[in-house]
Design a protein around this motif. Structure first.
Motif, PDB file in Angstrom:
ATOM      1  N   PRO A   1       0.831  -1.213   0.000  1.00  0.00           N
ATOM      2  CA  PRO A   1       0.000   0.000   0.000  1.00  0.00           C
ATOM      3  C   PRO A   1       0.860   1.255   0.000  1.00  0.00           C
ATOM      4  O   PRO A   1       1.953   1.283   0.558  1.00  0.00           O
ATOM      5  CB  PRO A   1      -0.811  -0.096   1.288  1.00  0.00           C
ATOM      6  CG  PRO A   1      -0.410  -1.346   1.969  1.00  0.00           C
ATOM      7  CD  PRO A   1       0.663  -2.011   1.186  1.00  0.00           C
ATOM      8  N   SER A   2       0.348   2.285  -0.641  1.00  0.00           N
ATOM      9  CA  SER A   2       1.066   3.547  -0.735  1.00  0.00           C
ATOM     10  C   SER A   2       0.786   4.399   0.492  1.00  0.00           C
ATOM     11  O   SER A   2      -0.314   4.399   1.028  1.00  0.00           O
ATOM     12  CB  SER A   2       0.617   4.284  -1.993  1.00  0.00           C
ATOM     13  OG  SER A   2       1.120   5.584  -2.002  1.00  0.00           O
ATOM     14  N   TRP A   3       1.762   5.176   0.909  1.00  0.00           N
ATOM     15  CA  TRP A   3       1.593   6.105   2.033  1.00  0.00           C
ATOM     16  C   TRP A   3       0.769   7.310   1.619  1.00  0.00           C
ATOM     17  O   TRP A   3       0.263   8.046   2.456  1.00  0.00           O
ATOM     18  CB  TRP A   3       2.952   6.555   2.558  1.00  0.00           C
ATOM     19  CG  TRP A   3       3.746   7.311   1.518  1.00  0.00           C
ATOM     20  CD1 TRP A   3       4.606   6.782   0.601  1.00  0.00           C
ATOM     21  CD2 TRP A   3       3.722   8.712   1.280  1.00  0.00           C
ATOM     22  NE1 TRP A   3       5.117   7.782  -0.191  1.00  0.00           N
ATOM     23  CE2 TRP A   3       4.591   8.979   0.203  1.00  0.00           C
ATOM     24  CE3 TRP A   3       3.048   9.781   1.870  1.00  0.00           C
ATOM     25  CZ2 TRP A   3       4.799  10.260  -0.296  1.00  0.00           C
ATOM     26  CZ3 TRP A   3       3.266  11.055   1.364  1.00  0.00           C
ATOM     27  CH2 TRP A   3       4.127  11.280   0.298  1.00  0.00           C
ATOM     28  N   ARG A   4       0.618   7.519   0.288  1.00  0.00           N
ATOM     29  CA  ARG A   4      -0.105   8.704  -0.193  1.00  0.00           C
ATOM     30  C   ARG A   4      -1.589   8.657   0.148  1.00  0.00           C
ATOM     31  O   ARG A   4      -2.196   9.687   0.385  1.00  0.00           O
ATOM     32  CB  ARG A   4       0.064   8.842  -1.706  1.00  0.00           C
ATOM     33  CG  ARG A   4       1.461   9.248  -2.122  1.00  0.00           C
ATOM     34  CD  ARG A   4       1.549   9.541  -3.611  1.00  0.00           C
ATOM     35  NE  ARG A   4       0.963   8.521  -4.448  1.00  0.00           N
ATOM     36  CZ  ARG A   4       1.626   7.525  -5.011  1.00  0.00           C
ATOM     37  NH1 ARG A   4       2.934   7.432  -4.840  1.00  0.00           N
ATOM     38  NH2 ARG A   4       1.022   6.644  -5.763  1.00  0.00           N
ATOM     39  N   LYS A   5      -2.180   7.476   0.176  1.00  0.00           N
ATOM     40  CA  LYS A   5      -3.621   7.398   0.454  1.00  0.00           C
ATOM     41  C   LYS A   5      -3.957   7.812   1.889  1.00  0.00           C
ATOM     42  O   LYS A   5      -4.839   8.651   2.086  1.00  0.00           O
ATOM     43  CB  LYS A   5      -4.161   6.026   0.105  1.00  0.00           C
ATOM     44  CG  LYS A   5      -4.170   5.835  -1.392  1.00  0.00           C
ATOM     45  CD  LYS A   5      -4.916   4.630  -1.826  1.00  0.00           C
ATOM     46  CE  LYS A   5      -4.830   4.553  -3.345  1.00  0.00           C
ATOM     47  NZ  LYS A   5      -5.631   3.519  -3.900  1.00  0.00           N
ATOM     48  N   PRO A   6      -3.302   7.290   2.910  1.00  0.00           N
ATOM     49  CA  PRO A   6      -3.593   7.783   4.259  1.00  0.00           C
ATOM     50  C   PRO A   6      -3.253   9.258   4.431  1.00  0.00           C
ATOM     51  O   PRO A   6      -3.997  10.005   5.075  1.00  0.00           O
ATOM     52  CB  PRO A   6      -2.737   6.915   5.175  1.00  0.00           C
ATOM     53  CG  PRO A   6      -2.360   5.732   4.383  1.00  0.00           C
ATOM     54  CD  PRO A   6      -2.397   6.145   2.950  1.00  0.00           C
ATOM     55  N   ALA A   7      -2.141   9.704   3.834  1.00  0.00           N
ATOM     56  CA  ALA A   7      -1.767  11.112   3.928  1.00  0.00           C
ATOM     57  C   ALA A   7      -2.804  11.981   3.222  1.00  0.00           C
ATOM     58  O   ALA A   7      -3.180  13.051   3.721  1.00  0.00           O
ATOM     59  CB  ALA A   7      -0.381  11.330   3.315  1.00  0.00           C
ATOM     60  N   GLY A   8      -3.279  11.520   2.083  1.00  0.00           N
ATOM     61  CA  GLY A   8      -4.305  12.252   1.348  1.00  0.00           C
ATOM     62  C   GLY A   8      -5.620  12.307   2.104  1.00  0.00           C
ATOM     63  O   GLY A   8      -6.306  13.330   2.098  1.00  0.00           O
ATOM     64  N   MET A   9      -5.990  11.212   2.750  1.00  0.00           N
ATOM     65  CA  MET A   9      -7.226  11.203   3.542  1.00  0.00           C
ATOM     66  C   MET A   9      -7.129  12.186   4.697  1.00  0.00           C
ATOM     67  O   MET A   9      -8.088  12.910   4.978  1.00  0.00           O
ATOM     68  CB  MET A   9      -7.521   9.791   4.058  1.00  0.00           C
ATOM     69  CG  MET A   9      -7.929   8.840   2.976  1.00  0.00           C
ATOM     70  SD  MET A   9      -8.436   7.180   3.477  1.00  0.00           S
ATOM     71  CE  MET A   9      -7.534   6.829   4.911  1.00  0.00           C
ATOM     72  N   LEU A  10      -5.988  12.232   5.345  1.00  0.00           N
ATOM     73  CA  LEU A  10      -5.800  13.207   6.423  1.00  0.00           C
ATOM     74  C   LEU A  10      -5.834  14.639   5.890  1.00  0.00           C
ATOM     75  O   LEU A  10      -6.399  15.530   6.531  1.00  0.00           O
ATOM     76  CB  LEU A  10      -4.487  12.943   7.151  1.00  0.00           C
ATOM     77  CG  LEU A  10      -4.471  11.706   8.049  1.00  0.00           C
ATOM     78  CD1 LEU A  10      -3.072  11.489   8.610  1.00  0.00           C
ATOM     79  CD2 LEU A  10      -5.490  11.820   9.151  1.00  0.00           C
ATOM     80  N   ALA A  11      -5.263  14.848   4.709  1.00  0.00           N
ATOM     81  CA  ALA A  11      -5.288  16.178   4.103  1.00  0.00           C
ATOM     82  C   ALA A  11      -6.724  16.592   3.762  1.00  0.00           C
ATOM     83  O   ALA A  11      -7.098  17.753   3.960  1.00  0.00           O
ATOM     84  CB  ALA A  11      -4.415  16.210   2.856  1.00  0.00           C
ATOM     85  N   ILE A  12      -7.526  15.665   3.275  1.00  0.00           N
ATOM     86  CA  ILE A  12      -8.927  15.959   2.963  1.00  0.00           C
ATOM     87  C   ILE A  12      -9.688  16.316   4.234  1.00  0.00           C
ATOM     88  O   ILE A  12     -10.441  17.298   4.268  1.00  0.00           O
ATOM     89  CB  ILE A  12      -9.583  14.771   2.229  1.00  0.00           C
ATOM     90  CG1 ILE A  12      -9.014  14.657   0.820  1.00  0.00           C
ATOM     91  CG2 ILE A  12     -11.106  14.936   2.181  1.00  0.00           C
ATOM     92  CD1 ILE A  12      -9.422  13.387   0.086  1.00  0.00           C
TER      93      ILE A  12
END
Length: 68
Positions: A3-14
């Motif tokens: 899994p990519s770290w971008r998805k959790p980071a993106g969810m937190l950013a949203i």
């Protein structure tokens, strides 16, 4: 496939974007509350849609790792 770290980071950013946007708009409620009802409706309609604009590049980054 890892899994990519971008998805959790993106969810937190949203979530952060939504929180900041809600606080910003709610802080204006005293001023907006004195406006005519139609002006309030238009303001909340526009601000309710505008926050979506930064989501497209953010979602693209979450999927591909690129902003464009």
């Amino acid at each position: 496939m890892t899994p990519s770290w971008r998805k959790p980071a993106g969810m937190l950013a949203i979530l952060l974007l939504i929180l900041v946007w809600c606080v910003a708009i709610a802080s204006l409620s005293g001023t907006i509350g004195r406006w005519h009802g139609a002006a309030q409706l238009l303001f909340y309609l526009v601000t309710g849609i505008v926050w979506i604009a930064p989501l497209k590049p953010l979602l693209r980054w979450m999927e591909t790792g690129r902003w464009r």
